[in-house]
Design an enzyme around this catalytic site. Structure first.
Site, PDB file in Angstrom:
ATOM      1  N   ARG A   1       0.851  -1.194   0.000  1.00 16.59           N
ATOM      2  CA  ARG A   1       0.000   0.000   0.000  1.00 16.59           C
ATOM      3  C   ARG A   1       0.882   1.237   0.000  1.00 16.59           C
ATOM      4  O   ARG A   1       1.821   1.338   0.775  1.00 16.59           O
ATOM      5  CB  ARG A   1      -0.880  -0.007   1.265  1.00 16.59           C
ATOM      6  CG  ARG A   1      -1.516   1.339   1.623  1.00 16.59           C
ATOM      7  CD  ARG A   1      -2.650   1.688   0.656  1.00 16.59           C
ATOM      8  NE  ARG A   1      -3.116   3.049   0.840  1.00 16.59           N
ATOM      9  CZ  ARG A   1      -4.176   3.387   1.558  1.00 16.59           C
ATOM     10  NH1 ARG A   1      -4.874   2.478   2.183  1.00 16.59           N
ATOM     11  NH2 ARG A   1      -4.546   4.657   1.635  1.00 16.59           N
TER      12      ARG A   1
ATOM     13  N   ASP B   1      -6.692  -1.404   1.332  1.00 15.39           N
ATOM     14  CA  ASP B   1      -7.108  -0.398   2.303  1.00 15.39           C
ATOM     15  C   ASP B   1      -7.814  -1.149   3.420  1.00 15.39           C
ATOM     16  O   ASP B   1      -8.715  -1.947   3.149  1.00 15.39           O
ATOM     17  CB  ASP B   1      -8.072   0.582   1.619  1.00 15.39           C
ATOM     18  CG  ASP B   1      -8.411   1.779   2.494  1.00 15.39           C
ATOM     19  OD1 ASP B   1      -7.572   2.149   3.340  1.00 15.39           O
ATOM     20  OD2 ASP B   1      -9.500   2.336   2.331  1.00 15.39           O
TER      21      ASP B   1
ATOM     22  N   ASP C   1      -9.744  -0.336   6.991  1.00 14.57           N
ATOM     23  CA  ASP C   1     -10.262   0.695   7.887  1.00 14.57           C
ATOM     24  C   ASP C   1     -10.927   0.060   9.093  1.00 14.57           C
ATOM     25  O   ASP C   1     -11.646  -0.936   8.961  1.00 14.57           O
ATOM     26  CB  ASP C   1     -11.308   1.568   7.177  1.00 14.57           C
ATOM     27  CG  ASP C   1     -10.704   2.499   6.147  1.00 14.57           C
ATOM     28  OD1 ASP C   1      -9.572   2.970   6.369  1.00 14.57           O
ATOM     29  OD2 ASP C   1     -11.366   2.758   5.130  1.00 14.57           O
TER      30      ASP C   1
ATOM     31  N   ARG D   1      -5.463   1.781  -4.821  1.00 12.88           N
ATOM     32  CA  ARG D   1      -4.573   1.149  -3.853  1.00 12.88           C
ATOM     33  C   ARG D   1      -4.714  -0.364  -3.878  1.00 12.88           C
ATOM     34  O   ARG D   1      -5.773  -0.892  -4.176  1.00 12.88           O
ATOM     35  CB  ARG D   1      -4.818   1.671  -2.449  1.00 12.88           C
ATOM     36  CG  ARG D   1      -6.273   1.777  -2.050  1.00 12.88           C
ATOM     37  CD  ARG D   1      -6.417   2.851  -0.974  1.00 12.88           C
ATOM     38  NE  ARG D   1      -7.777   3.116  -0.602  1.00 12.88           N
ATOM     39  CZ  ARG D   1      -8.523   4.090  -1.096  1.00 12.88           C
ATOM     40  NH1 ARG D   1      -8.058   4.864  -2.035  1.00 12.88           N
ATOM     41  NH2 ARG D   1      -9.739   4.293  -0.670  1.00 12.88           N
TER      42      ARG D   1
END
Length: 181
Positions: free
Chosen positions: A91, A103, A105, A100
């Site tokens: 990344r 990711d 989160d 990307r």
């Protein structure tokens, strides 16, 4: 670094990829995220394919999924762990909301509400992102985010019509069979 945290906390993580071998990256990332004894898998959603939201024009579609874990890591330790897994999958953070490889989160961490420069929990934009809410809804239909059932939040997501099922076996082929509506 927070200390004195004991016991397991339920956390919802959202994963996305729109570069490289997206499906493979997501599968490996799930394994990497639960590769520590402090993180155990509760459930993992199906993968959905979505149009990019925000960011530069012309980027490839994303594959997105949600996983529910239990962890004894503090929120910031979990964030560091997520960043380490992102880094393992190459990344880079050159363009905000750009393409990307991976990711990860943190959407929720127990009932914690946290707003500091490095980490905001619940995730500040999760309530308006179908690519988070839809896969989460599949594995936890009664989930609530910031006091609202996610099934209701999903109705107001601008990107909801851009979410489609994704068949990992055919990797981009048409959906087959199944009697689900």
């Amino acid at each position: 670094m927070e200390t004195g945290h004991h016991g397991w906390v339920r956390s919802v993580l959202a994963l996305g990829s729109n570069l490289g071998a997206r499906a493979e990256t997501l599968a490996e990332a799930v394994a990497d995220l639960v590769d520590r004894p402090e993180v155990r898998l509760v459930d993992v959603s199906p993968v959905v394919q979505t149009k990019p939201v925000g960011g530069p024009e012309g980027q490839p579609d994303f594959l997105n999924m949600v996983m529910i874990v239990e962890t004894t890591l503090s929120p910031h330790e979990l964030l560091e762990h997520c960043h380490a897994v992102e880094a393992k999958h190459h990344r880079t953070r050159e363009v905000r909301w750009g393409p990307r490889t991976l990711d990860v989160d943190i959407i929720t961490y127990g009932d914690l509400q946290l707003d500091d420069p490095d980490l905001t929990i619940p995730h500040p934009r999760a309530a308006e992102r179908a690519f988070v809410l839809f896969p989460w809804l599949v594995i936890e239909p009664l989930a609530v985010l910031e006091g609202h059932p996610i099934v209701e939040l999903l109705e107001f997501c601008a990107d909801a019509d851009g979410v489609e099922g994704y068949d990992m076996l055919t990797d981009g082929g048409s959906q087959t069979g199944g009697g689900s509506q």
